[in-house]
Design a protein around this motif. Structure first.
Motif, PDB file in Angstrom:
ATOM      1  N   ALA A 114       0.966   3.352 -10.776  1.00 41.33           N
ATOM      2  CA  ALA A 114      -0.144   3.736  -9.898  1.00 41.33           C
ATOM      3  C   ALA A 114       0.322   4.730  -8.842  1.00 41.33           C
ATOM      4  O   ALA A 114      -0.428   5.620  -8.426  1.00 41.33           O
ATOM      5  N   ALA A 115       1.563   4.575  -8.413  1.00 38.48           N
ATOM      6  CA  ALA A 115       2.075   5.452  -7.358  1.00 38.48           C
ATOM      7  C   ALA A 115       2.602   6.761  -7.913  1.00 38.48           C
ATOM      8  O   ALA A 115       2.981   7.656  -7.160  1.00 38.48           O
ATOM      9  N   ARG A 131      -4.927   2.192  -9.909  1.00 34.63           N
ATOM     10  CA  ARG A 131      -4.510   2.378  -8.515  1.00 34.63           C
ATOM     11  C   ARG A 131      -5.603   1.910  -7.562  1.00 34.63           C
ATOM     12  O   ARG A 131      -5.324   1.174  -6.600  1.00 34.63           O
ATOM     13  N   LEU A 145      -5.729  -1.947  -7.622  1.00 37.12           N
ATOM     14  CA  LEU A 145      -4.632  -2.587  -6.892  1.00 37.12           C
ATOM     15  C   LEU A 145      -4.858  -2.463  -5.386  1.00 37.12           C
ATOM     16  O   LEU A 145      -4.633  -3.415  -4.630  1.00 37.12           O
ATOM     17  N   ALA A 146      -5.304  -1.285  -4.974  1.00 35.13           N
ATOM     18  CA  ALA A 146      -5.545  -1.082  -3.540  1.00 35.13           C
ATOM     19  C   ALA A 146      -6.646  -2.021  -3.055  1.00 35.13           C
ATOM     20  O   ALA A 146      -6.532  -2.654  -2.000  1.00 35.13           O
ATOM     21  N   MET A 152       0.826  -1.203   0.000  1.00 35.93           N
ATOM     22  CA  MET A 152       0.000   0.000   0.000  1.00 35.93           C
ATOM     23  C   MET A 152       0.865   1.260   0.000  1.00 35.93           C
ATOM     24  O   MET A 152       0.546   2.250  -0.673  1.00 35.93           O
ATOM     25  N   GLN A 199      -5.356  -5.483  -2.587  1.00 38.89           N
ATOM     26  CA  GLN A 199      -4.535  -5.626  -1.386  1.00 38.89           C
ATOM     27  C   GLN A 199      -5.393  -5.677  -0.136  1.00 38.89           C
ATOM     28  O   GLN A 199      -5.185  -6.507   0.749  1.00 38.89           O
ATOM     29  N   GLN A 214       2.632  -0.927 -10.063  1.00 38.60           N
ATOM     30  CA  GLN A 214       2.700  -0.133  -8.836  1.00 38.60           C
ATOM     31  C   GLN A 214       3.395   1.199  -9.073  1.00 38.60           C
ATOM     32  O   GLN A 214       2.960   2.241  -8.576  1.00 38.60           O
ATOM     33  N   LEU A 257       5.517 -12.016 -14.029  1.00 42.24           N
ATOM     34  CA  LEU A 257       4.337 -11.515 -13.323  1.00 42.24           C
ATOM     35  C   LEU A 257       4.744 -10.549 -12.209  1.00 42.24           C
ATOM     36  O   LEU A 257       4.073  -9.537 -11.973  1.00 42.24           O
ATOM     37  N   ALA A 282       3.785   1.367  -1.299  1.00 42.86           N
ATOM     38  CA  ALA A 282       4.329   1.423  -2.652  1.00 42.86           C
ATOM     39  C   ALA A 282       3.326   2.053  -3.610  1.00 42.86           C
ATOM     40  O   ALA A 282       3.710   2.699  -4.596  1.00 42.86           O
ATOM     41  N   LEU A 283       2.056   1.884  -3.322  1.00 45.41           N
ATOM     42  CA  LEU A 283       1.023   2.472  -4.173  1.00 45.41           C
ATOM     43  C   LEU A 283       0.797   3.946  -3.833  1.00 45.41           C
ATOM     44  O   LEU A 283      -0.061   4.597  -4.434  1.00 45.41           O
TER      45      LEU A 283
END
Lengths: 125, 125, 125, 125
Positions: free
Chosen positions: D24-25, D85, D88-89, C100, D92, D21, D13, C102-103
């Motif tokens: 997204a970051a 983003r 991905l969040a 998170m 997680q 990431q 992968l 890293a995001l």
DNA sequence: GTGGTCTAGACCACC
DNA sequence: GTGGTCTAGACCACA
């Protein structure tokens, strides 16, 4: 005589070997009685079936004989027992030497190692 | 290198022992390549999966290391290999002496037997 | 308990993780029996060999113990299981926070997100 | 950015995830250039083929676009990146909560653990 | 071509 | 029925 078995070889084979050794070493005398299946099962903490199988095999080999109702005895064929002892010893020696030579040990080193550990080689000097 | 395996112990354990010995004896050098799974499988005439299992175990022991896609090598930790050789020798000696004593052999007899067969004890003296 | 495995990681590793979690969460009790290889194989719809490999690994880790022919049990070492639970939790937390962050999420945002979804942070206060 | 990859999931992968990431970051800006295959291969110490595969997949996803001769760029579709983003969040968080609940942790405990480690929950109080 | 994983199916020792 | 081993054959990621 608490024994722990190698989990990677059949227990009945290990039992057979133990009994062969006892006979060859004279702990079980020619013509002498062998403990009952139940007794051996308790002594070695294994299933009676397993003992049964080991004894049956040894009987097939001629090392043991059963007497109708009176349980099993070691054969009274002394010559056979002497042969057994010699054969077991030969196997051990062959295996030992083979393995040690495979590990790259020379005769001289073998002697030294054995001497170190058990005083073999300086026995009566 | 034709080998016949003892049918009463898992082949993968016997393979492990063979490779341990080869490493301890210096036939496989520290840091040297180990034959591929497929090669060993044909050499010993066993299934590649069996070889795979043996090598994976040896890797867990730290004797082998794998390089992603470039095959496996013997560890380059020479000290570890020396320890292995000493350990294997100790096991053989302990087992041998234990068995022979169980058969009722004395140290003196042991010496004689070894001397007879391989001249141990009268090496070059 | 229908599970779909991630096709990109070995099934046996995912099985190991499932069982570790079950033990850590108390679904499998210390000293309690583990379903047999065959049962787990049908439950998760995988090959018995794959289950076998997973359980063998867990045994090597000390989480499981096998009783010759009576199946496997979870270790009765409660301390070990507590350690396992703490370790698994630590891994999850570390991984989660790492990803998170890293995001580009800040602590405050993390809190908000967690609160939104599961009410974490406003529990019973 | 020295990374060690999980040997149990395909490296390509894991590379894809790293790049997602970074995008997204905001470390890789929308419309910004992506390092060349060669550069990435060196940076992550992996085979260029592996990098190539990862980038090709990301292109298929629409995150990257290639320009004839000028290498690859991050898509300039800002909305798409925002969605990425968020996705991905969400993954997680779902995964984290699922795992922790599977381990038998309650919301209250989760909060405590997170607070302990990173001060989440007492952010601006 | 390398190691690694998986499936399918068989057999064995032990209880 | 239990765990354990082995074979045969297939597929995958990686270099």
């Amino acid at each position: 005589m608490r024994i722990e078995f190698d989990p990677n070889t059949p227990i009945y084979l290990q039992l057979m070997q133990l009994i062969r050794q006892a006979a060859a070493a004279g702990q079980l005398l020619p013509g002498g009685k062998v403990p009952s299946v139940r007794e051996l099962a308790v002594e070695y903490a294994v299933n009676p079936n397993t003992v049964q199988k080991a004894l049956a095999e040894l009987e097939r080999e001629g090392l043991l004989v059963t007497e109708r109702t009176a349980g099993r005895r070691i054969t009274d064929d002394v010559e056979k027992i002497n042969q057994l002892r010699a054969e077991l010893a030969r196997q051990q020696i062959d295996h030992f030497a083979g393995q040690m030579l495979a590990l790259g040990f020379e005769r001289k080193q073998l002697l030294e190692l054995l001497t170190e550990k058990w005083g073999i080689g300086n026995g009566h000097h």
